[in-house]
Design a protein around this motif. Structure first.
Motif, PDB file in Angstrom:
ATOM      1  N   UNK A  16       0.819  -1.358   0.015  1.00 15.53           N
ATOM      2  CA  UNK A  16       0.079  -0.132   0.019  1.00 15.53           C
ATOM      3  C   UNK A  16       0.916   1.172   0.066  1.00 15.53           C
ATOM      4  N   UNK A  17       0.070   2.311  -0.129  1.00 13.54           N
ATOM      5  CA  UNK A  17       1.004   3.791  -0.217  1.00 13.54           C
ATOM      6  C   UNK A  17       1.998   3.818   1.206  1.00 13.54           C
ATOM      7  N   UNK A  18       1.537   3.415   2.219  1.00 11.93           N
ATOM      8  CA  UNK A  18       2.460   3.636   3.399  1.00 11.93           C
ATOM      9  C   UNK A  18       3.651   2.895   3.354  1.00 11.93           C
ATOM     10  N   UNK A  19       3.404   1.545   3.042  1.00 12.07           N
ATOM     11  CA  UNK A  19       4.832   0.788   2.720  1.00 12.07           C
ATOM     12  C   UNK A  19       5.501   1.080   1.587  1.00 12.07           C
ATOM     13  N   UNK A  20       4.919   1.855   0.358  1.00 13.92           N
ATOM     14  CA  UNK A  20       5.715   1.996  -0.536  1.00 13.92           C
ATOM     15  C   UNK A  20       6.621   3.359  -0.360  1.00 13.92           C
ATOM     16  N   UNK A  21       5.991   4.135   0.688  1.00 13.19           N
ATOM     17  CA  UNK A  21       6.694   5.379   1.211  1.00 13.19           C
ATOM     18  C   UNK A  21       7.995   4.712   1.935  1.00 13.19           C
ATOM     19  N   UNK A  22       7.807   4.088   2.999  1.00 13.99           N
ATOM     20  CA  UNK A  22       8.813   3.181   3.708  1.00 13.99           C
ATOM     21  C   UNK A  22       9.788   2.427   2.776  1.00 13.99           C
ATOM     22  N   UNK A  23       9.533   1.775   1.879  1.00 14.19           N
ATOM     23  CA  UNK A  23      10.244   0.955   0.903  1.00 14.19           C
ATOM     24  C   UNK A  23      11.198   2.092   0.253  1.00 14.19           C
ATOM     25  N   UNK A  24      10.754   3.224  -0.410  1.00 11.51           N
ATOM     26  CA  UNK A  24      11.411   4.165  -1.246  1.00 11.51           C
ATOM     27  C   UNK A  24      12.483   4.712  -0.051  1.00 11.51           C
ATOM     28  N   UNK A  25      12.036   5.067   1.010  1.00 10.78           N
ATOM     29  CA  UNK A  25      13.066   5.356   1.783  1.00 10.78           C
ATOM     30  C   UNK A  25      14.148   4.716   2.225  1.00 10.78           C
ATOM     31  N   UNK A  26      13.949   3.394   2.159  1.00 13.80           N
ATOM     32  CA  UNK A  26      15.016   2.303   2.650  1.00 13.80           C
ATOM     33  C   UNK A  26      15.592   2.290   1.379  1.00 13.80           C
ATOM     34  N   UNK A  27      15.125   2.400   0.175  1.00 13.73           N
ATOM     35  CA  UNK A  27      16.149   2.278  -0.969  1.00 13.73           C
ATOM     36  C   UNK A  27      16.902   3.286  -1.194  1.00 13.73           C
ATOM     37  N   UNK A  28      16.757   4.482  -0.711  1.00 12.54           N
ATOM     38  CA  UNK A  28      17.512   5.534  -1.061  1.00 12.54           C
ATOM     39  C   UNK A  28      18.662   5.560  -0.046  1.00 12.54           C
ATOM     40  N   UNK A  29      18.155   4.980   1.368  1.00 12.18           N
ATOM     41  CA  UNK A  29      19.278   4.840   2.169  1.00 12.18           C
ATOM     42  C   UNK A  29      20.208   3.790   1.898  1.00 12.18           C
ATOM     43  N   UNK A  30      19.584   2.488   1.401  1.00 11.13           N
ATOM     44  CA  UNK A  30      20.601   1.646   0.819  1.00 11.13           C
ATOM     45  C   UNK A  30      21.650   2.019  -0.228  1.00 11.13           C
ATOM     46  N   UNK A  31      21.030   3.014  -1.320  1.00  9.44           N
ATOM     47  CA  UNK A  31      21.881   3.475  -2.381  1.00  9.44           C
ATOM     48  C   UNK A  31      22.765   4.333  -1.602  1.00  9.44           C
ATOM     49  N   UNK A  32      22.497   5.391  -0.656  1.00  9.28           N
ATOM     50  CA  UNK A  32      23.587   6.143   0.018  1.00  9.28           C
ATOM     51  C   UNK A  32      24.809   5.389   0.742  1.00  9.28           C
ATOM     52  N   UNK A  33      24.543   4.398   1.239  1.00 10.50           N
ATOM     53  CA  UNK A  33      25.212   3.365   1.934  1.00 10.50           C
ATOM     54  C   UNK A  33      26.156   2.489   1.190  1.00 10.50           C
TER      55      UNK A  33
END
Length: 247
Positions: free
Chosen positions: A181-198
């Motif tokens: 759902x939209x809430x999970x998509x938001x958290x998943x997107x944030x995690x993806x950006x964090x992984x890319x940064x790290x």
């Protein structure tokens, strides 16, 4: 320091032709020696040499069938080279076909260990990350239910949560996707950006050129299995869109 070196890489697939000749054609070909070829060879990647170093954020663009995903799978050791070499220094996290290793009869918890072993995690690592994987996927109530009863969103939440549980040296992405759902998509997107940064190195395939431009400091353009251009996003993407996207 993480590093990937690709030297003269070529990957060949054998395509078998499903021919069912009539009895008449079979005997005619038998006596004339004119037998149709049972297969043909297709070079998905041809003579590619490229290097990825720490700090690289690389987007790979090209039309369907250009060899983008095949190259990614070679970097992740899913495909072996037909010619050339791939050398990888660093731990790779491949987000290619999320959930591909799940067994429908196994519970979500059992699949964490099954799929986790496929991703290269040890049992000790999986025991450590299991609670966080379940919590992020929001599946506490259903984790001991066979995944064949999961909705598509539940299935993809578990697969995404497991695949992104450990921060890798090298992150490899094929068409970023997260289900839910939209809430999970938001958290998943944030995690993806964090992984890319790290990650030390990030390599991605995407048809979303704006996403590639925003995330990458380098773009590789592939066409019919060959590397056409390798350079800055603001140089390669406009050229690809102008000359290559509809080739």
């Amino acid at each position: 320091m993480s590093k990937i070196t690709v030297e003269n890489l070529s990957i060949k697939f054998r395509i078998y032709h499903d021919r069912s000749p009539s009895l008449k054609d079979y005997f005619a070909n038998l006596f004339t020696g004119n037998r149709p070829a049972a297969y043909s060879d297709f070079w998905a990647v041809r003579d590619v040499s490229v290097e990825f170093r720490s700090g690289d954020r690389v987007g790979i663009v090209g039309h369907n069938g250009a060899g983008k995903s095949t190259l990614l799978k070679a970097l992740c050791r899913v495909y072996e080279s037909s010619q050339g070499k791939v050398r990888v220094d660093g731990r790779v996290a491949p987000l290619l076909e999320i959930g591909a290793g799940f067994h429908p009869e196994f519970t979500g918890r059992e699949n964490i260990y099954l799929n986790g072993s496929i991703l290269g995690y040890t049992d000790a690592q999986l025991r450590l990350i299991e609670p966080e994987v379940i919590a992020f996927a929001e599946l506490e109530e259903f984790i001991d239910t066979p995944v064949k009863y999961y909705s598509t969103g539940m299935y993809m939440r578990l697969a995404f949560s497991l695949a992104t549980a450990v921060h890798p040296d090298i992150l490899v992405l094929d068409e970023i996707f997260a289900g839910g759902d939209a809430a999970f998509m938001e958290r998943a997107t944030a995690r993806m950006y964090q992984m890319i940064d790290q990650a030390n190195i990030m390599i991605m395939v995407s048809h979303d050129h704006r996403l590639v431009s925003s995330l990458c400091n380098r773009v590789i353009w592939m066409d019919h299995g060959r590397l056409v251009r390798d350079g800055a996003p603001d140089e390669v993407i406009p050229e690809y869109l102008g000359r290559g996207a509809h080739a």
